[in-house]
Design an enzyme around this catalytic site. Structure first.
Site, PDB file in Angstrom:
ATOM      1  N   LYS A 183       0.832  -1.205   0.000  1.00 22.03           N
ATOM      2  CA  LYS A 183       0.000   0.000   0.000  1.00 22.03           C
ATOM      3  C   LYS A 183       0.869   1.258   0.000  1.00 22.03           C
ATOM      4  O   LYS A 183       1.295   1.746   1.041  1.00 22.03           O
ATOM      5  CB  LYS A 183      -0.936   0.027   1.210  1.00 22.03           C
ATOM      6  CG  LYS A 183      -2.004   1.084   1.050  1.00 22.03           C
ATOM      7  CD  LYS A 183      -2.298   1.855   2.319  1.00 22.03           C
ATOM      8  CE  LYS A 183      -1.443   3.034   2.598  1.00 22.03           C
ATOM      9  NZ  LYS A 183      -1.424   4.159   1.667  1.00 22.03           N
ATOM     10  N   GLY A 235       6.659   4.801   7.946  1.00 22.31           N
ATOM     11  CA  GLY A 235       6.070   6.133   7.827  1.00 22.31           C
ATOM     12  C   GLY A 235       6.381   6.956   9.061  1.00 22.31           C
ATOM     13  O   GLY A 235       7.339   6.675   9.799  1.00 22.31           O
ATOM     14  N   SER A 236       5.550   7.945   9.310  1.00 19.32           N
ATOM     15  CA  SER A 236       5.819   8.863  10.421  1.00 19.32           C
ATOM     16  C   SER A 236       5.395   8.245  11.759  1.00 19.32           C
ATOM     17  O   SER A 236       4.561   7.337  11.809  1.00 19.32           O
ATOM     18  CB  SER A 236       5.056  10.167  10.195  1.00 19.32           C
ATOM     19  OG  SER A 236       3.677   9.903  10.192  1.00 19.32           O
ATOM     20  N   ALA A 238       3.567   9.628  14.015  1.00 23.25           N
ATOM     21  CA  ALA A 238       2.155   9.912  14.311  1.00 23.25           C
ATOM     22  C   ALA A 238       1.256   8.856  13.659  1.00 23.25           C
ATOM     23  O   ALA A 238       0.336   8.317  14.309  1.00 23.25           O
ATOM     24  CB  ALA A 238       1.788  11.306  13.810  1.00 23.25           C
ATOM     25  N   THR A 239       1.509   8.536  12.396  1.00 24.98           N
ATOM     26  CA  THR A 239       0.691   7.510  11.737  1.00 24.98           C
ATOM     27  C   THR A 239       0.979   6.137  12.345  1.00 24.98           C
ATOM     28  O   THR A 239       0.074   5.318  12.506  1.00 24.98           O
ATOM     29  CB  THR A 239       0.936   7.490  10.216  1.00 24.98           C
ATOM     30  OG1 THR A 239       0.884   8.822   9.717  1.00 24.98           O
ATOM     31  CG2 THR A 239      -0.100   6.656   9.489  1.00 24.98           C
ATOM     32  N   GLY A 240       2.228   5.906  12.704  1.00 23.07           N
ATOM     33  CA  GLY A 240       2.601   4.635  13.337  1.00 23.07           C
ATOM     34  C   GLY A 240       1.787   4.392  14.599  1.00 23.07           C
ATOM     35  O   GLY A 240       1.344   3.266  14.865  1.00 23.07           O
ATOM     36  N   GLU A 257       8.583   0.983  11.193  1.00 22.80           N
ATOM     37  CA  GLU A 257       9.817   1.694  10.786  1.00 22.80           C
ATOM     38  C   GLU A 257       9.449   3.158  10.677  1.00 22.80           C
ATOM     39  O   GLU A 257       8.825   3.579   9.698  1.00 22.80           O
ATOM     40  CB  GLU A 257      10.283   1.210   9.400  1.00 22.80           C
ATOM     41  CG  GLU A 257      10.711  -0.227   9.323  1.00 22.80           C
ATOM     42  CD  GLU A 257      12.097  -0.446   9.893  1.00 22.80           C
ATOM     43  OE1 GLU A 257      12.861   0.524   9.998  1.00 22.80           O
ATOM     44  OE2 GLU A 257      12.387  -1.589  10.241  1.00 22.80           O
ATOM     45  N   CYS A 291      14.528   9.209   6.246  1.00 24.09           N
ATOM     46  CA  CYS A 291      14.354   8.913   7.666  1.00 24.09           C
ATOM     47  C   CYS A 291      15.671   9.020   8.415  1.00 24.09           C
ATOM     48  O   CYS A 291      15.684   9.363   9.590  1.00 24.09           O
ATOM     49  CB  CYS A 291      13.750   7.532   7.849  1.00 24.09           C
ATOM     50  SG  CYS A 291      14.696   6.221   7.068  1.00 24.09           S
ATOM     51  N   GLU A 392      10.601  15.900  13.704  1.00 25.47           N
ATOM     52  CA  GLU A 392      11.207  15.575  12.410  1.00 25.47           C
ATOM     53  C   GLU A 392      10.705  16.607  11.399  1.00 25.47           C
ATOM     54  O   GLU A 392       9.508  16.668  11.120  1.00 25.47           O
ATOM     55  CB  GLU A 392      10.766  14.166  11.997  1.00 25.47           C
ATOM     56  CG  GLU A 392      11.464  13.678  10.756  1.00 25.47           C
ATOM     57  CD  GLU A 392      10.952  12.306  10.315  1.00 25.47           C
ATOM     58  OE1 GLU A 392       9.745  12.036  10.460  1.00 25.47           O
ATOM     59  OE2 GLU A 392      11.776  11.521   9.815  1.00 25.47           O
TER      60      GLU A 392
HETATM   61  P1  NAD Z   1       2.914   9.018   6.696  1.00 26.64           P
HETATM   62  O1  NAD Z   1       2.988   8.481   8.060  1.00 26.64           O
HETATM   63  O2  NAD Z   1       2.109  10.226   6.434  1.00 26.64           O
HETATM   64  O3  NAD Z   1       2.337   7.893   5.691  1.00 26.64           O
HETATM   65  C1  NAD Z   1       2.945   6.626   5.579  1.00 26.64           C
HETATM   66  C2  NAD Z   1       1.940   5.655   4.964  1.00 26.64           C
HETATM   67  O4  NAD Z   1       0.862   5.460   5.871  1.00 26.64           O
HETATM   68  C3  NAD Z   1       1.303   6.141   3.663  1.00 26.64           C
HETATM   69  O5  NAD Z   1       1.176   5.061   2.772  1.00 26.64           O
HETATM   70  C4  NAD Z   1      -0.051   6.644   4.121  1.00 26.64           C
HETATM   71  O6  NAD Z   1      -1.025   6.641   3.091  1.00 26.64           O
HETATM   72  C5  NAD Z   1      -0.374   5.616   5.187  1.00 26.64           C
HETATM   73  N1  NAD Z   1      -1.398   5.993   6.165  1.00 26.64           N
HETATM   74  C6  NAD Z   1      -1.812   7.231   6.529  1.00 26.64           C
HETATM   75  N2  NAD Z   1      -2.745   7.141   7.502  1.00 26.64           N
HETATM   76  C7  NAD Z   1      -2.930   5.818   7.752  1.00 26.64           C
HETATM   77  C8  NAD Z   1      -3.739   5.091   8.658  1.00 26.64           C
HETATM   78  N3  NAD Z   1      -4.564   5.702   9.511  1.00 26.64           N
HETATM   79  N4  NAD Z   1      -3.648   3.745   8.649  1.00 26.64           N
HETATM   80  C9  NAD Z   1      -2.788   3.109   7.826  1.00 26.64           C
HETATM   81  N5  NAD Z   1      -2.003   3.744   6.941  1.00 26.64           N
HETATM   82  C10 NAD Z   1      -2.059   5.091   6.910  1.00 26.64           C
HETATM   83  O7  NAD Z   1       4.425   9.240   6.220  1.00 26.64           O
HETATM   84  P2  NAD Z   1       4.947   9.893   4.865  1.00 26.64           P
HETATM   85  O8  NAD Z   1       4.817  11.373   4.931  1.00 26.64           O
HETATM   86  O9  NAD Z   1       4.380   9.174   3.685  1.00 26.64           O
HETATM   87  O10 NAD Z   1       6.499   9.474   4.932  1.00 26.64           O
HETATM   88  C11 NAD Z   1       7.453  10.169   5.643  1.00 26.64           C
HETATM   89  C12 NAD Z   1       7.721   9.506   6.985  1.00 26.64           C
HETATM   90  O11 NAD Z   1       8.170   8.168   6.808  1.00 26.64           O
HETATM   91  C13 NAD Z   1       8.827  10.205   7.748  1.00 26.64           C
HETATM   92  O12 NAD Z   1       8.479  10.272   9.093  1.00 26.64           O
HETATM   93  C14 NAD Z   1      10.020   9.293   7.543  1.00 26.64           C
HETATM   94  O13 NAD Z   1      11.039   9.420   8.499  1.00 26.64           O
HETATM   95  C15 NAD Z   1       9.366   7.953   7.567  1.00 26.64           C
HETATM   96  N6  NAD Z   1      10.218   6.924   6.949  1.00 26.64           N
HETATM   97  C16 NAD Z   1      10.786   5.974   7.761  1.00 26.64           C
HETATM   98  C17 NAD Z   1      11.649   5.014   7.199  1.00 26.64           C
HETATM   99  C18 NAD Z   1      12.322   3.959   8.048  1.00 26.64           C
HETATM  100  O14 NAD Z   1      12.822   2.999   7.480  1.00 26.64           O
HETATM  101  N7  NAD Z   1      12.367   4.094   9.361  1.00 26.64           N
HETATM  102  C19 NAD Z   1      11.875   5.019   5.816  1.00 26.64           C
HETATM  103  C20 NAD Z   1      11.255   5.984   5.031  1.00 26.64           C
HETATM  104  C21 NAD Z   1      10.419   6.938   5.615  1.00 26.64           C
END
Ligand code: NAD
Length: 488
Positions: A183, A235-236, A238-240, A257, A291, A392
């Site tokens: 996704k 992802g971020s 907050a979403t995590g 992650e 990240c 971040e």
């Molecule tokens: P994000 O958290 O906004 O979105 C990440 C994913 O989650 C997207 O596919 C989004 O559509 C999905 N999403 C959003 N709300 C959701 C929900 N309620 N339930 C399930 N999925 C949902 O992050 P972003 O802006 O796309 O990416 C940037 C972030 O990702 C930064 O914080 C970055 O540090 C992090 N990141 C981490 C790594 C790592 O390996 N640790 C690698 C790359 C990016």
């Protein structure tokens, strides 16, 4: 300067891939993908909704028994074939990375090989990991474990660095015998689709890899789906947190992650030119939208002025511009919204008197005015408690801090809620090991940055998440041991 025209032919025909079916109709509507260097639409893509997510999970569940039963050496060969196809399509996939997220071409061209390396590495484990024999008592008995796949793995990826983000999870998940629903967000929907299509071409059975680009609503549907056996979220933070909360309903296991606020800890005895070069390289790659970007630069007092001067001089000369030109070091940030957000944090910090703006801080105009271009930005003498340091920022913004003793440097490095990575610069071998041991981070790089390779465990602590990709630890995330005891 006129921007090089976008080579749209590298993009896959927009669709969702569910089983063997390419779907262009979807319940989540459509999204106009925009090329961040020009702010103009490239193509319109279908966005999946809860019903397409449901179909994809069902397709993955239907394919799961067959994929699990596939002989390990056959799974290995299929993953190697996918790696080969990614290398064969490296030119197109590299260009696709630039069109998708505007990462400069000089970095994007390396990404297909990074993805292929993850697949090749994990393919090697497919026919080797086989559980263990356990010593038991009372004897006589035979006790052994079977490493079993979870079943359907939901792989949720962010928009930045799509090819490595996808490959580092897809490879171990498939090698361990799971099927996958990928996704990506609508901001970057193409790489997931291209990889899923290549997987089909490589002979991986339909349903083993599905790709459904969706926004948060589809993401939430996937996380809450009772047919998902494991969630891998990148992802971020907050979403995590939302993902972890939603997964509780079905007690689905989760791997997170998340983001970071990684520190460069530069001691006065370090090779300061080399350290400055590494700080700069980490900032310009993807405009600080990585990240592992080392955006908190902690410098021992005796070296502070020299490091600040070197960094500022070099950053003022970084070529920012057309991502499709080989000479460009730094491209735009991902969106108008990101531009506003990043500049807003910088402005608030400076206006509040929490930092001194040394360079940058204003959107680039002129020929770059239609895209989302920001210059490298440096803030010095900054309050370590300020939002800019503690959150971040995910943009090309560095904060510089001064420290005195080794303990001070370590304390400052650990003074955030994150714990993804850290960079140490010193010529003192004992200090290097001491500081590495004291840092709260999933990875510590000393005097260099080799990239995140497939053989090493990578992941975070605290608000940077838990779980690992890469190495044996990354493989273990995708199987669980079943214990078997046999009376003899
Ligand atoms: P994000 O958290 O906004 O979105 C990440 C994913 O989650 C997207 O596919 C989004 O559509 C999905 N999403 C959003 N709300 C959701 C929900 N309620 N339930 C399930 N999925 C949902 O992050 P972003 O802006 O796309 O990416 C940037 C972030 O990702 C930064 O914080 C970055 O540090 C992090 N990141 C981490 C790594 C790592 O390996 N640790 C690698 C790359 C990016």
């Amino acid at each position: 300067m006129t921007m090089t025209s976008v080579p749209l032919q590298v993009l896959p025909e927009p669709a969702l891939l569910i089983g063997a079916q390419r779907r262009t109709d979807s319940s989540g509507g459509e999204y106009d993908h925009v090329y961040a260097a020009t702010g103009r639409r490239t193509v319109t893509v279908p966005v999946g909704g809860p019903s397409e997510i449901d179909e994809a999970v069902r397709a993955a569940a239907a394919a799961a028994p067959g994929w699990r039963a596939t002989a390990p050496d056959r799974r290995r060969d299929l993953l190697l074939e996918l790696a080969r196809r990614i290398v064969d399509h490296a030119e197109r996939l590299g260009m696709l990375q630039t069109v998708e997220t505007a990462v400069p071409r000089r970095f994007a061209t390396r990404l297909p090989q990074v993805a292929a390396d993850f697949l090749t590495y994990c393919a090697g484990w497919a026919d080797k990991d086989a559980g263990e024999v356990v010593r038991t008592w009372p004897a006589p008995a035979l006790d052994y474990t079977l490493d079993e796949p979870y079943g359907v793995v939901a792989v949720i990826v962010p928009w930045n660095a799509p090819l490595p983000s996808i490959a580092q999870v897809l490879a171990p998940a498939l090698a361990a015998g799971n099927t996958v629903v990928l996704k990506p967000p609508p901001l970057a929907p193409f790489t997931a689709l291209a990889v899923a299509e290549l997987a089909l071409d490589a002979g991986i059975p339909p349903g083993v890899v599905n790709a459904v680009a969706t926004g948060p609503e589809g993401g939430a549907a996937l996380v809450g789906h009772a047919g998902v056996d494991k969630i891998h979220f990148t992802g971020s933070a907050a979403t995590g947190q939302r993902v972890l909360g939603a997964a509780a309903a079905n007690l689905t296991p989760v791997c997170l992650e998340l983001g970071g606020k990684s520190a460069h800890v530069i001691f006065a005895d370090a090779d300061l030119r080399m350290a400055a070069r590494q700080v700069l390289a980490g900032l310009v790659v993807n405009s600080g939208q990585m990240c592992v970007s080392g955006t908190r630069v902690l410098v021992q007092a005796a070296a502070y002025d020299e490091v600040l001067a070197t960094l500022t001089k070099r950053l003022r000369h970084v070529s920012v511009g057309d991502p499709l030109l080989d000479a460009t070091l730094m491209g735009p940030v991902i969106s108008e919204e990101a531009c506003r957000r990043i500049l807003g944090v910088v402005e608030r910090t400076v206006t509040a008197g929490e930092a001194r703006l040394v360079t940058g801080g204003e959107r680039l105009g002129g020929e770059l005015g239609e895209g989302y271009f920001l210059p490298p930005t440096v803030l010095a003498d900054i309050d370590h408690g300020s939002d800019l340091v503690q959150q971040e920022v995910f943009g090309p913004v560095l904060s510089l801090h001064r420290f005195d003793t080794e303990q001070d440097g370590l304390r400052l490095a650990n003074a955030t809620r994150y714990g993804l990575a850290a960079y140490v610069h010193t010529t003192d071998l004992r200090r290097a090991h001491r500081v590495a041991a004291g840092l709260v981070a999933g990875t510590v790089w000393v005097n260099g940055f080799p990239g995140v390779g497939p053989a090493v465990p990578f992941g975070g602590t605290r608000h940077s998440g838990f779980g690992r990709v890469g190495g044996r630890a990354g493989m273990r995330e995708f199987s669980r041991p079943k214990n078997v005891w046999v009376s003899l």
